[in-house]
Design a protein around this motif. Structure first.
Motif, PDB file in Angstrom:
ATOM      1  N   PRO A  94       8.537   4.095 -28.324  1.00 22.98           N
ATOM      2  CA  PRO A  94       8.733   2.925 -27.455  1.00 22.98           C
ATOM      3  C   PRO A  94       7.635   1.897 -27.681  1.00 22.98           C
ATOM      4  N   ALA A  95       8.003   0.629 -27.525  1.00 24.83           N
ATOM      5  CA  ALA A  95       7.016  -0.440 -27.665  1.00 24.83           C
ATOM      6  C   ALA A  95       6.099  -0.494 -26.458  1.00 24.83           C
ATOM      7  N   ALA A  96       6.568   0.013 -25.312  1.00 24.49           N
ATOM      8  CA  ALA A  96       5.756   0.034 -24.098  1.00 24.49           C
ATOM      9  C   ALA A  96       6.392   1.006 -23.107  1.00 24.49           C
ATOM     10  N   VAL A  97       5.591   1.464 -22.176  1.00 24.99           N
ATOM     11  CA  VAL A  97       6.082   2.274 -21.065  1.00 24.99           C
ATOM     12  C   VAL A  97       5.790   1.511 -19.782  1.00 24.99           C
ATOM     13  N   LEU A  98       6.833   1.272 -19.004  1.00 27.83           N
ATOM     14  CA  LEU A  98       6.746   0.507 -17.760  1.00 27.83           C
ATOM     15  C   LEU A  98       6.820   1.475 -16.586  1.00 27.83           C
ATOM     16  N   TRP A  99       5.864   1.387 -15.702  1.00 31.82           N
ATOM     17  CA  TRP A  99       5.704   2.345 -14.608  1.00 31.82           C
ATOM     18  C   TRP A  99       6.028   1.732 -13.253  1.00 31.82           C
ATOM     19  N   ASP A 100       6.837   2.423 -12.480  1.00 29.81           N
ATOM     20  CA  ASP A 100       6.879   2.184 -11.044  1.00 29.81           C
ATOM     21  C   ASP A 100       5.580   2.737 -10.444  1.00 29.81           C
ATOM     22  N   MET A 101       5.245   2.335  -9.237  1.00 31.29           N
ATOM     23  CA  MET A 101       4.000   2.807  -8.633  1.00 31.29           C
ATOM     24  C   MET A 101       4.242   3.823  -7.516  1.00 31.29           C
ATOM     25  N   ASP A 102       4.816   3.379  -6.403  1.00 34.01           N
ATOM     26  CA  ASP A 102       4.966   4.252  -5.238  1.00 34.01           C
ATOM     27  C   ASP A 102       5.982   5.359  -5.531  1.00 34.01           C
ATOM     28  N   GLY A 103       5.497   6.602  -5.493  1.00 38.66           N
ATOM     29  CA  GLY A 103       6.364   7.748  -5.743  1.00 38.66           C
ATOM     30  C   GLY A 103       6.411   8.176  -7.188  1.00 38.66           C
ATOM     31  N   THR A 104       5.937   7.317  -8.104  1.00 32.42           N
ATOM     32  CA  THR A 104       5.916   7.647  -9.528  1.00 32.42           C
ATOM     33  C   THR A 104       4.487   7.827 -10.021  1.00 32.42           C
ATOM     34  N   LEU A 105       3.646   6.844  -9.763  1.00 31.77           N
ATOM     35  CA  LEU A 105       2.228   6.945 -10.114  1.00 31.77           C
ATOM     36  C   LEU A 105       1.432   7.594  -8.986  1.00 31.77           C
ATOM     37  N   ILE A 106       1.718   7.191  -7.760  1.00 33.78           N
ATOM     38  CA  ILE A 106       1.015   7.756  -6.609  1.00 33.78           C
ATOM     39  C   ILE A 106       2.023   8.181  -5.546  1.00 33.78           C
ATOM     40  N   ASP A 107       1.630   9.174  -4.752  1.00 33.71           N
ATOM     41  CA  ASP A 107       2.434   9.556  -3.593  1.00 33.71           C
ATOM     42  C   ASP A 107       1.876   8.780  -2.403  1.00 33.71           C
ATOM     43  N   SER A 108       2.415   7.594  -2.215  1.00 29.27           N
ATOM     44  CA  SER A 108       1.906   6.694  -1.181  1.00 29.27           C
ATOM     45  C   SER A 108       2.749   6.729   0.086  1.00 29.27           C
ATOM     46  N   GLU A 109       3.766   7.592   0.108  1.00 28.08           N
ATOM     47  CA  GLU A 109       4.682   7.591   1.241  1.00 28.08           C
ATOM     48  C   GLU A 109       3.986   7.764   2.590  1.00 28.08           C
ATOM     49  N   PRO A 110       2.991   8.657   2.727  1.00 27.82           N
ATOM     50  CA  PRO A 110       2.326   8.770   4.030  1.00 27.82           C
ATOM     51  C   PRO A 110       1.701   7.461   4.502  1.00 27.82           C
ATOM     52  N   LEU A 111       1.151   6.684   3.580  1.00 30.07           N
ATOM     53  CA  LEU A 111       0.530   5.412   3.958  1.00 30.07           C
ATOM     54  C   LEU A 111       1.576   4.406   4.424  1.00 30.07           C
ATOM     55  N   TRP A 112       2.699   4.322   3.691  1.00 29.13           N
ATOM     56  CA  TRP A 112       3.767   3.413   4.087  1.00 29.13           C
ATOM     57  C   TRP A 112       4.410   3.852   5.399  1.00 29.13           C
ATOM     58  N   LEU A 113       4.632   5.161   5.547  1.00 28.81           N
ATOM     59  CA  LEU A 113       5.238   5.666   6.780  1.00 28.81           C
ATOM     60  C   LEU A 113       4.381   5.335   7.991  1.00 28.81           C
ATOM     61  N   LEU A 141       2.524  -1.925 -15.068  1.00 33.08           N
ATOM     62  CA  LEU A 141       2.928  -1.450 -13.758  1.00 33.08           C
ATOM     63  C   LEU A 141       3.929  -2.443 -13.183  1.00 33.08           C
ATOM     64  N   VAL A 142       5.103  -1.950 -12.794  1.00 32.46           N
ATOM     65  CA  VAL A 142       6.170  -2.800 -12.261  1.00 32.46           C
ATOM     66  C   VAL A 142       6.527  -2.265 -10.885  1.00 32.46           C
ATOM     67  N   THR A 143       5.966  -2.855  -9.851  1.00 33.12           N
ATOM     68  CA  THR A 143       6.090  -2.310  -8.502  1.00 33.12           C
ATOM     69  C   THR A 143       6.648  -3.345  -7.532  1.00 33.12           C
ATOM     70  N   MET A 144       7.319  -2.861  -6.487  1.00 36.59           N
ATOM     71  CA  MET A 144       7.771  -3.745  -5.426  1.00 36.59           C
ATOM     72  C   MET A 144       6.722  -3.887  -4.332  1.00 36.59           C
ATOM     73  N   ALA A 145       5.623  -3.143  -4.419  1.00 38.51           N
ATOM     74  CA  ALA A 145       4.488  -3.386  -3.541  1.00 38.51           C
ATOM     75  C   ALA A 145       3.838  -4.706  -3.930  1.00 38.51           C
ATOM     76  N   THR A 146       3.039  -5.262  -3.049  1.00 38.37           N
ATOM     77  CA  THR A 146       2.401  -6.537  -3.345  1.00 38.37           C
ATOM     78  C   THR A 146       1.381  -6.383  -4.471  1.00 38.37           C
ATOM     79  N   ARG A 147       1.078  -7.487  -5.109  1.00 36.01           N
ATOM     80  CA  ARG A 147       0.096  -7.463  -6.193  1.00 36.01           C
ATOM     81  C   ARG A 147      -1.259  -6.975  -5.688  1.00 36.01           C
ATOM     82  N   ALA A 148      -1.605  -7.314  -4.454  1.00 35.21           N
ATOM     83  CA  ALA A 148      -2.894  -6.873  -3.912  1.00 35.21           C
ATOM     84  C   ALA A 148      -2.975  -5.353  -3.841  1.00 35.21           C
TER      85      ALA A 148
END
Length: 238
Positions: A15-34, A119-126
């Motif tokens: 592959p020319a690149a690997v594109l990553w989701d963040m929440d649930g793929t890179l980190i388990d952030s569900e407790p913070l969002w919940l 990193l391609v995430t629906m979380a904010t850039r911050a």
């Protein structure tokens, strides 16, 4: 992050690149969002049911905020997103991210193999910047936040932008995702969509392939799966 990185040297069957989701793929952030969502809903006497929680997995922040308004949260979309953002960032600073199994190791392997990542995430850039800042330097060559896209997942726009940031064709990319929404976005963009389940079942998703975990997965594994999927597609077209 440079908006115009040098184009990678493409090698056959890689592959020319690997594109990553963040929440649930890179980190388990569900407790913070919940925690952020529950606090907000509780102020309006609304319960965060399991059904609502599942519906929010992989959703864009604007879509999720609009749904909260429909439930009775008397805040603007921007106010809702800002409160979630601040709460999640505070949680990350207090406890640090809970990296998903194998994720950081795979990022290191991809870097060592010369395969760029975004990193391609629906979380904010911050929030994305906060998470990437907790990783060793140089593991991501670009970031696309949910507040930087014209259309949220499942629209292809986020992954199209992620590939453009690296300077490659989305069709030469692998996308790693944990939600049906994200997998639909990646596939619509033309990427090879690989699902890694976290909170929801991916059996009926748009994934080309589902891996039970990223533990033990390295750059060679990703390249082999990418090449096999593309070869199978070429056979089907003949």
């Amino acid at each position: 992050m440079s908006a115009n990185p040098p184009s990678p040297v493409l090698r056959p069957h890689e592959p020319a690149a690997v594109l990553w989701d963040m929440d649930g793929t890179l980190i388990d952030s569900e407790p913070l969002w919940l925690a952020a969502e529950e606090r907000m809903l509780a102020r309006y006497g609304i319960e965060l049911t399991p059904e609502l929680s599942d519906r929010l997995v992989g959703s864009g922040l604007r879509a999720a905020a609009a749904h909260f308004q429909e439930l009775g949260v008397a805040l603007s979309v921007d106010e809702i997103i800002a409160e979630w953002r601040d709460s999640v960032i505070l949680g990350l600073r207090d406890s640090g991210p809970d990296w998903r199994p194998g994720a950081v190791e795979l990022l290191v392997s991809l870097r060592d193999a010369g395969i760029p990542t975004a990193l391609v995430t629906m979380a904010t850039r911050a929030i994305a910047d906060e998470v990437v800042g907790l990783l060793p330097e140089g593991l991501f060559q670009g970031i696309i936040g949910g507040d930087e896209v014209a259309h949220e997942k499942p629209h292809p726009d986020p992954y199209q932008r992620g590939a453009a940031l690296i300077g490659v064709d989305p069709a030469r990319c692998v996308a790693l995702e944990d939600s049906p929404t994200g997998l639909a976005s990646a596939r619509a963009a033309g990427a090879v969509a690989i699902g890694i389940p976290c909170l929801v079942d991916l059996g009926d998703s748009a994934a080309h392939l589902i891996l039970p975990t990223l533990a033990g997965v390295d750059a060679d594994t990703i390249s082999e799966r990418f090449a096999r999927i593309r070869a199978d597609e070429e056979k089907d077209e003949q």
